[in-house]
Design an enzyme around this catalytic site. Structure first.
Site, PDB file in Angstrom:
ATOM      1  N   GLU A  22       0.799  -1.232   0.000  1.00 47.53           N
ATOM      2  CA  GLU A  22       0.000   0.000   0.000  1.00 47.53           C
ATOM      3  C   GLU A  22       0.827   1.275   0.000  1.00 47.53           C
ATOM      4  O   GLU A  22       0.650   2.154   0.852  1.00 47.53           O
ATOM      5  CB  GLU A  22      -0.976  -0.035   1.176  1.00 47.53           C
ATOM      6  N   GLU A  56      -5.626 -10.341  -2.523  1.00 54.83           N
ATOM      7  CA  GLU A  56      -6.524 -10.316  -1.363  1.00 54.83           C
ATOM      8  C   GLU A  56      -7.955 -10.166  -1.858  1.00 54.83           C
ATOM      9  O   GLU A  56      -8.519  -9.076  -1.838  1.00 54.83           O
ATOM     10  CB  GLU A  56      -6.146  -9.180  -0.408  1.00 54.83           C
TER      11      GLU A  56
END
Length: 480
Positions: free
Chosen positions: A144, A251
Site C-alpha cells: 500500500e 486479497e
C-alpha cells in the site's frame, strides 16, 4: 490489506471443524494447476483441517508483518510465521511473505527512533526475514505505498528524485535478502479505479526499469469488488498487463447473502482468473467468523459450503476431473461412493467396505475395523501396477472412530511402494485421537512414479492402546 479484525477462535470451534471436515469435501484437483495458476488463501492462528481441500497457496494473514514478529524491539517471535511456512513447504504450496514495508502494521516502537536507527532497524528486519524464509516463492515487499507509507519513509530515502525513492530502496534491500523469491508490490483501490492504476503504474515502471520487481499485486477487497463493473476490471488488468509483468490477485473477497455473493463471484471471478496476465489468486479468508470482514466467508461455522464456494469448486477446481488428476485414469482417485474400488485390507478384524458412517467427500468412505495394541499395524490399501507420472503429491483424508482406547494416539501414514523391490515411502507419522480427521500428503519426489505397486494408509497402535475401533479413508487423489 487493511488491519484485520482480531481473530477469536474457541477450542470448541476448532474441534468442530476438525471433526466435520466438511460434509462434502471436494476433490481439490484444481483446474488452475493445469494452467500454471494457483488459488490460495490465508493462514492465521492455526491450520484449518480443510485448507488443502480447497487451496494450493499460502499467505500468512498477519504473522509475517513486522508488528506481529517484533512487537518489542529486538524480540522476534516467528512461531506463527513458521507454522504457515512449514505447512506450505510440507504440502508443496507456494508461500508468500506478507509484508516487509508497510505503515499500517509497523511496530509502534520504531516511530520514536532517530532516522539512522530507523534505517538500521528496517535493514535488520528485512535481512532477518530473508534469512529465515529464503525459500519463499513470493514476497510482498512494499504494501500500500499509495495509501499507507511507513513512519520511517524519510529514513529510507523519502520521495527523493523519483518521488518514490523509499520504495526503490525497499526493493533493493529485498532483492539482497530474498535472491530466489519473486518480489511483488501490493495495493488496494486499483481494480475499480483506472486513475489509481495509472498512479500505481508510475511506481511499477520505476521498479521495472531497475530490474527490481517480478510481479504486480492487486488487492481486490469487497469495497472495490462488490459493485465494480467488469469493463472497468478488464481495463485495469490490461493497463497493468502492458508492463509485461505477471499480475497476482492478492486479497480477494466479496460480500452479500448467499445468492448475492454467488452472483458476484460468477460475474467477476472469471474476469480475474481468465486474464492471461493473472498468474494466481489468493482469497482473503474463507471460514465464517475468521474473515476480516463479515459476510465475506465461503464456509459456515458448521462447515457447509456457501454457494459461491460450491460454484468455484465445480467450475474452477475441476470437479474431481481436472488439473491434479482426480479420475484421470491413473487408478489413484477414490471416493468409495460405489464400493471398495479395488482397495483391500491387512490385519483387520472387519472389512474393508464402503460405508456411510462418515465421509470427507460425497456420502461414503472406506471403513476397516481394527484391534488396537501397542505397535500393531493395520492397512487399507490398493495393490497392482499404477502410473502416477506427472504428479508430485498423493493425498488422502482419514478419520478414526470415536470408540476404542487410542492410548497415546493412533498413528497414521500415507504410503506408496514402488519398483520391483517394493521400495517404501510415506508421508511421515501423524497421530489422531478418537473422532479426529487428518488430511495426509505424500510428496512423490524421488519415487519412480511410473512403477507404483501399492499405495494406501497404514494405521499404527501406540502405547496404551487397546480395544476395537474403526478407521476410515476417503478422497484419495493425485495432485500436480
Amino acid at each position: 490489506m487493511l488491519r484485520s479484525k482480531p481473530l477469536i477462535v474457541s477450542v470448541a470451534f476448532v474441534l468442530v471443524l476438525s471433526l466435520s471436515a466438511l460434509a462434502a469435501n471436494p476433490n481439490p484437483a484444481h483446474a488452475g494447476i493445469a494452467k500454471g495458476k494457483f488459488l490460495g488463501n490465508v493462514i492465521a492462528g492455526y491450520i484449518p483441517s480443510n485448507f488443502a481441500t480447497y487451496w494450493d497457496q499460502v499467505t500468512p494473514e498477519n504473522s509475517t508483518k513486522w508488528e506481529s514478529v517484533e512487537s518489542s524491539r529486538d524480540n522476534m517471535n516467528w512461531s506463527q510465521a513458521d507454522m504457515a511456512y512449514n505447512y506450505a513447504k510440507n504440502n508443496g504450496f507456494p508461500f508468500k511473505f506478507h509484508t516487509l514495508v508497510w505503515g499500517s502494521q509497523e511496530p509502534g516502537w520504531v516511530r520514536g527512533l532517530s532516522a539512522s536507527e530507523q534505517r538500521a532497524e528496517v535493514i535488520e528486519w528485512i535481512q532477518a526475514a530473508g534469512q529465515r524464509y529464503r525459500g519463499a516463492e513470493f514476497v510482498d515487499v512494499v504494501n500500500e505505498p499509495l495509501h499507507a507509507p511507513p513512519s520511517y519513509k524519510n529514513a529510507i530515502g523519502g520521495d527523493g528524485a523519483t518521488g518514490w525513492d523509499w520504495v526503490i530502496w525497499s526493493f533493493e534491500q529485498a532483492r539482497q535478502a530474498f535472491p530466489n523469491s519473486k518480489l511483488l508490490i501490493n495495493e488496494y483501490g486499483i481494480i475499480s479505479d483506472p486513475n489509481a492504476a495509472a498512479q500505481y503504474l508510475e511506481i511499477i515502471q520505476l521498479l521495472k526499469s531497475r530490474g527490481l520487481i517480478d510481479g504486480i499485486g492487486i488487492q481486490c477487497h469487497y469495497f472495490n469488488m462488490d459493485n465494480v463493473s467488469v469493463s472497468t476490471m478488464r481495463n485495469v488488468l490490461n493497463m497493468l498487463a502492458s508492463t509485461g509483468l505477471p499480475i497476482y490477485v492478492s486479497e480477494l473477497d466479496m460480500t452479500g447473502d448467499d445468492q448475492t455473493q454467488l452472483a458476484r463471484y460468477q460475474e467477476k471471478f472469471p474476469v480475474l482468473w481468465e486474464h492471461p496476465a493473472v498468474q494466481g489468486v489468493t482469497i482473503w479468508g474463507y471460514i465464517e467468523g475468521e474473515t476480516w470482514q463479515d459476510g465475506t466467508h465461503l464456509i459456515t461455522r458448521s462447515g457447509q459450503e456457501r454457494p459461491a464456494l460450491t460454484w468455484l469448486r465445480e467450475v474452477y477446481f475441476g470437479n474431481g476431473d481436472g488439473g491434479g488428476g482426480g479420475g484421470g485414469g491413473d487408478g489413484a482417485y477414490a471416493d468409495f461412493e460405489t464400493g471398495t474400488e479395488g482397495w483391500s485390507g491387512r490385519n483387520l478384524v472387519g472389512g474393508p467396505w464402503s460405508t456411510d458412517a462418515w465421509s470427507a467427500k460425497g456420502s461414503r468412505s472406506l471403513q476397516g475395523d481394527i484391534q488396537l495394541s501397542n505397535g500393531s499395524q493395520h492397512y487399507l490399501y490398493k495393490s497392482g501396477n499404477f502410473n502416477f507420472s506427472g504428479h508430485s503429491l498423493l493425498r488422502a483424508t482419514v478419520k478414526g472412530a470415536t470408540w476404542g482406547n487410542y492410548g497415546n494416539g493412533l498413528g497414521v501414514k500415507l504410503y506408496v511402494k514402488y519398483g520391483s523391490n517394493y521400495t517404501w515411502k510415506d508421508s511421515g507419522w501423524q497421530t489422531i485421537r478418537p473422532g479426529e480427521v487428518r488430511e495426509l500428503t505424500l510428496n512423490l519426489s524421488g519415487v519412480n512414479t511410473s512403477d507404483i505397486r501399492e499405495y494406501g494408509v497404514q494405521f499404527i497402535g501406540t502405547e496404551g492402546s487397546s480395544g476395537r475401533t474403526s478407521v476410515y479413508v476417503d478422497n484419495v487423489y493425485l495432485w500436480n
